[in-house]
Design a protein around this motif. Structure first.
Motif, PDB file in Angstrom:
ATOM      1  N   THR A 106      33.072  23.576 -29.345  1.00 41.84           N
ATOM      2  CA  THR A 106      33.594  22.460 -28.564  1.00 41.84           C
ATOM      3  C   THR A 106      33.136  22.531 -27.111  1.00 41.84           C
ATOM      4  O   THR A 106      33.238  23.573 -26.459  1.00 41.84           O
ATOM      5  CB  THR A 106      35.134  22.459 -28.600  1.00 41.84           C
ATOM      6  OG1 THR A 106      35.567  22.429 -29.956  1.00 41.84           O
ATOM      7  CG2 THR A 106      35.697  21.267 -27.850  1.00 41.84           C
ATOM      8  N   GLY A 107      32.636  21.408 -26.600  1.00 44.26           N
ATOM      9  CA  GLY A 107      32.298  21.290 -25.193  1.00 44.26           C
ATOM     10  C   GLY A 107      31.001  21.938 -24.766  1.00 44.26           C
ATOM     11  O   GLY A 107      30.647  21.888 -23.586  1.00 44.26           O
ATOM     12  N   GLU A 108      30.245  22.547 -25.698  1.00 44.82           N
ATOM     13  CA  GLU A 108      29.003  23.218 -25.335  1.00 44.82           C
ATOM     14  C   GLU A 108      27.818  22.556 -26.020  1.00 44.82           C
ATOM     15  O   GLU A 108      27.765  22.487 -27.249  1.00 44.82           O
ATOM     16  CB  GLU A 108      29.049  24.706 -25.718  1.00 44.82           C
ATOM     17  CG  GLU A 108      30.004  25.525 -24.874  1.00 44.82           C
ATOM     18  CD  GLU A 108      29.827  27.016 -25.109  1.00 44.82           C
ATOM     19  OE1 GLU A 108      28.919  27.398 -25.892  1.00 44.82           O
ATOM     20  OE2 GLU A 108      30.577  27.798 -24.509  1.00 44.82           O
ATOM     21  N   ASP A 109      26.899  22.061 -25.199  1.00 47.81           N
ATOM     22  CA  ASP A 109      25.681  21.451 -25.732  1.00 47.81           C
ATOM     23  C   ASP A 109      24.687  22.560 -26.087  1.00 47.81           C
ATOM     24  O   ASP A 109      23.576  22.608 -25.585  1.00 47.81           O
ATOM     25  CB  ASP A 109      25.090  20.487 -24.698  1.00 47.81           C
ATOM     26  CG  ASP A 109      23.846  19.774 -25.228  1.00 47.81           C
ATOM     27  OD1 ASP A 109      23.687  19.711 -26.467  1.00 47.81           O
ATOM     28  OD2 ASP A 109      23.033  19.308 -24.400  1.00 47.81           O
ATOM     29  N   ARG A 110      25.157  23.476 -26.933  1.00 44.74           N
ATOM     30  CA  ARG A 110      24.319  24.572 -27.411  1.00 44.74           C
ATOM     31  C   ARG A 110      24.669  24.789 -28.879  1.00 44.74           C
ATOM     32  O   ARG A 110      25.712  25.314 -29.204  1.00 44.74           O
ATOM     33  CB  ARG A 110      24.577  25.863 -26.624  1.00 44.74           C
ATOM     34  CG  ARG A 110      24.262  25.773 -25.142  1.00 44.74           C
ATOM     35  CD  ARG A 110      24.110  27.157 -24.535  1.00 44.74           C
ATOM     36  NE  ARG A 110      25.264  28.011 -24.826  1.00 44.74           N
ATOM     37  CZ  ARG A 110      25.269  29.328 -24.614  1.00 44.74           C
ATOM     38  NH1 ARG A 110      24.189  29.920 -24.149  1.00 44.74           N
ATOM     39  NH2 ARG A 110      26.356  30.034 -24.869  1.00 44.74           N
ATOM     40  N   TYR A 111      23.789  24.314 -29.724  1.00 45.78           N
ATOM     41  CA  TYR A 111      24.037  24.366 -31.155  1.00 45.78           C
ATOM     42  C   TYR A 111      23.336  25.592 -31.727  1.00 45.78           C
ATOM     43  O   TYR A 111      22.106  25.691 -31.690  1.00 45.78           O
ATOM     44  CB  TYR A 111      23.560  23.072 -31.801  1.00 45.78           C
ATOM     45  CG  TYR A 111      24.321  21.877 -31.270  1.00 45.78           C
ATOM     46  CD1 TYR A 111      25.463  21.421 -31.898  1.00 45.78           C
ATOM     47  CD2 TYR A 111      23.921  21.238 -30.086  1.00 45.78           C
ATOM     48  CE1 TYR A 111      26.188  20.345 -31.397  1.00 45.78           C
ATOM     49  CE2 TYR A 111      24.634  20.166 -29.576  1.00 45.78           C
ATOM     50  CZ  TYR A 111      25.762  19.726 -30.232  1.00 45.78           C
ATOM     51  OH  TYR A 111      26.474  18.675 -29.723  1.00 45.78           O
TER      52      TYR A 111
ATOM     53  N   MET B 127      19.496  31.203 -32.286  1.00 47.67           N
ATOM     54  CA  MET B 127      18.843  30.449 -31.229  1.00 47.67           C
ATOM     55  C   MET B 127      19.771  29.312 -30.796  1.00 47.67           C
ATOM     56  O   MET B 127      20.599  28.834 -31.562  1.00 47.67           O
ATOM     57  CB  MET B 127      17.511  29.861 -31.719  1.00 47.67           C
ATOM     58  CG  MET B 127      16.565  30.878 -32.315  1.00 47.67           C
ATOM     59  SD  MET B 127      15.818  31.978 -31.096  1.00 47.67           S
ATOM     60  CE  MET B 127      14.671  30.845 -30.316  1.00 47.67           C
ATOM     61  N   TYR B 128      19.648  28.880 -29.546  1.00 54.10           N
ATOM     62  CA  TYR B 128      20.448  27.768 -29.026  1.00 54.10           C
ATOM     63  C   TYR B 128      19.564  26.536 -28.852  1.00 54.10           C
ATOM     64  O   TYR B 128      18.487  26.622 -28.261  1.00 54.10           O
ATOM     65  CB  TYR B 128      21.081  28.133 -27.691  1.00 54.10           C
ATOM     66  CG  TYR B 128      22.208  29.120 -27.799  1.00 54.10           C
ATOM     67  CD1 TYR B 128      23.462  28.733 -28.262  1.00 54.10           C
ATOM     68  CD2 TYR B 128      22.016  30.453 -27.438  1.00 54.10           C
ATOM     69  CE1 TYR B 128      24.505  29.636 -28.366  1.00 54.10           C
ATOM     70  CE2 TYR B 128      23.062  31.370 -27.537  1.00 54.10           C
ATOM     71  CZ  TYR B 128      24.297  30.950 -27.998  1.00 54.10           C
ATOM     72  OH  TYR B 128      25.319  31.853 -28.109  1.00 54.10           O
ATOM     73  N   THR B 129      20.031  25.413 -29.376  1.00 48.57           N
ATOM     74  CA  THR B 129      19.288  24.165 -29.253  1.00 48.57           C
ATOM     75  C   THR B 129      20.186  23.099 -28.625  1.00 48.57           C
ATOM     76  O   THR B 129      21.203  22.738 -29.217  1.00 48.57           O
ATOM     77  CB  THR B 129      18.813  23.663 -30.628  1.00 48.57           C
ATOM     78  OG1 THR B 129      17.934  24.621 -31.198  1.00 48.57           O
ATOM     79  CG2 THR B 129      18.085  22.331 -30.498  1.00 48.57           C
ATOM     80  N   PRO B 130      19.860  22.593 -27.432  1.00 49.42           N
ATOM     81  CA  PRO B 130      20.648  21.511 -26.827  1.00 49.42           C
ATOM     82  C   PRO B 130      20.239  20.167 -27.414  1.00 49.42           C
ATOM     83  O   PRO B 130      19.077  19.942 -27.740  1.00 49.42           O
ATOM     84  CB  PRO B 130      20.283  21.601 -25.346  1.00 49.42           C
ATOM     85  CG  PRO B 130      18.895  22.168 -25.336  1.00 49.42           C
ATOM     86  CD  PRO B 130      18.802  23.082 -26.531  1.00 49.42           C
ATOM     87  N   LEU B 131      21.206  19.265 -27.530  1.00 46.45           N
ATOM     88  CA  LEU B 131      20.926  17.916 -28.028  1.00 46.45           C
ATOM     89  C   LEU B 131      21.178  16.851 -26.973  1.00 46.45           C
ATOM     90  O   LEU B 131      20.935  15.673 -27.217  1.00 46.45           O
ATOM     91  CB  LEU B 131      21.779  17.621 -29.266  1.00 46.45           C
ATOM     92  CG  LEU B 131      21.534  18.507 -30.491  1.00 46.45           C
ATOM     93  CD1 LEU B 131      22.473  18.098 -31.622  1.00 46.45           C
ATOM     94  CD2 LEU B 131      20.085  18.424 -30.948  1.00 46.45           C
TER      95      LEU B 131
END
Length: 350
Positions: free
Chosen positions: A108-113, A118-122
């Motif tokens: 929740t609240g984090e643009d890091r999937y 690995m982290y991917t922002p959308l």
């Protein structure tokens, strides 16, 4: 590989772009097409979107905030319609999605999937609204790799089930990883760090030796040259990640205790007898590996390219990008001196 198995595997792995390997897709539960019976989440100023998955409408709807980049869709309703299991962590306000060996995390609240470590922002963070977590519609396309389109006030999500041909790649293993839960396993070849490709391993992945013998995931070690049969599908991460059908170890001689360093050749040395050694400085591949080491070339040292193909040792020049594999037998000098078992020479940067 059996065509039916491959066809089935391709279908199962379509979702793995960001989630490693795939599993069977479940059809959405039959729901009403009557929009008036659907659960609306919109308040004043928000646009409501109906959601269809493979032509079947979900009961829950999505919405878009005024000025929002894209519509938000209910994660649980969408993911469960696609056959995923979800676990809500109330402490971290995050959701773990899994299907077979597919695994990812949304917080929740984090643009890091989170996609396989690995982290991917959308561009849009998940939103907790009431008791439901909403993700941007692009989550279905960018993370789950579904076909997503928006027509008026409808979001159409379609699973493109097509026969996929397998890809065969060879390379030298630079990383073998398994998380604490055992849910996620992977092997990296053709480079280290952000280079190369990550082969995501599932319960159906076959491990074998070049002579056809059966191996296990635990038999894989850095420094091995392998041939991997994997999906044409891969993630957009660096390095890309792809579901893997089989991994074959090509080396005749196997050594489980190899260490490795990925970096650049700082200098090349020749002794009076014509022996060659070089100083390598870079990133250690294991906890016992060195960040800087002098490696001697022995008569049986393999010098290969990123795909594990033999090349001339003359390619070892100052500034070359290489990955050196060596045994734990080293001098106590600074930097330590060891004997190279295998050297991978990476392509020169453009």
């Amino acid at each position: 590989m059996n065509n039916n198995v491959l066809k089935t595997s391709a279908v199962l792995l379509t979702l793995s772009m960001a989630l490693t390997t795939g599993s069977a897709l479940a059809k959405p539960a039959s729901t009403t097409q009557n929009n008036s019976a659907q659960h609306s989440v919109a308040s004043a100023g928000q646009q409501v979107f109906t959601i269809e998955i493979n032509g079947t409408a979900l009961t829950d709807t999505g919405y878009q905030l005024p000025g929002g980049k894209e519509p938000l869709i209910p994660l649980r309703a969408m993911a469960e319609a696609l056959g995923f299991k979800l676990e809500w962590n109330s402490k971290t306000k995050s959701v773990e999605l899994s299907q077979g060996n597919i695994f990812t995390t949304v917080k929740t609240g984090e643009d890091r999937y989170v996609i396989n470590r690995m982290y991917t922002p959308l561009g849009t963070a998940p939103v907790l609204k009431g008791d439901k977590l909403y993700v941007p519609a692009s989550f279905a396309s960018e993370v789950l790799h579904q076909s997503v389109s928006v027509k008026g006030a409808s979001i159409l999500i379609h699973t493109d089930i097509q026969d996929q041909e397998a890809v065969i790649d060879t390379g030298v293993i630079t990383s073998v990883y398994q998380d604490e839960s055992g849910k996620y396993k992977s092997v990296q070849i053709q480079g280290a760090g952000t280079d190369g490709i990550i082969l995501t391993v599932g319960p159906d992945t076959v491990f074998k030796s070049a002579d056809g013998g059966t191996l296990a995931f635990t038999d894989l070690h850095i420094g091995m040259t392998v041939q991997a049969t994997h999906s044409m599908i891969s993630t957009f991460s660096l390095p890309p990640q792809t579901p893997t059908y089989s991994i074959t170890v090509l080396d005749q001689k196997k050594q489980a205790d190899l260490l490795g360093t990925a970096g650049n050749v700082e200098e090349v040395l020749k002794d009076a007898d014509g022996g060659i050694s070089f100083r390598l400085k870079g990133d250690p591949l294991t906890g016992l590996s060195q960040s800087e080491i002098v490696l001697r070339l022995a008569a049986d040292t393999e010098v290969v390219n990123g795909k594990g193909e033999a090349i001339e040792s003359s390619s070892l020049v100052k500034g070359a990008k290489v990955i050196g594999f060596y045994t734990p037998m080293m001098t106590k000098s600074l930097p330590p001196i060891g004997t190279a078992v295998k050297i991978v020479v990476q392509p020169a940067q453009p």
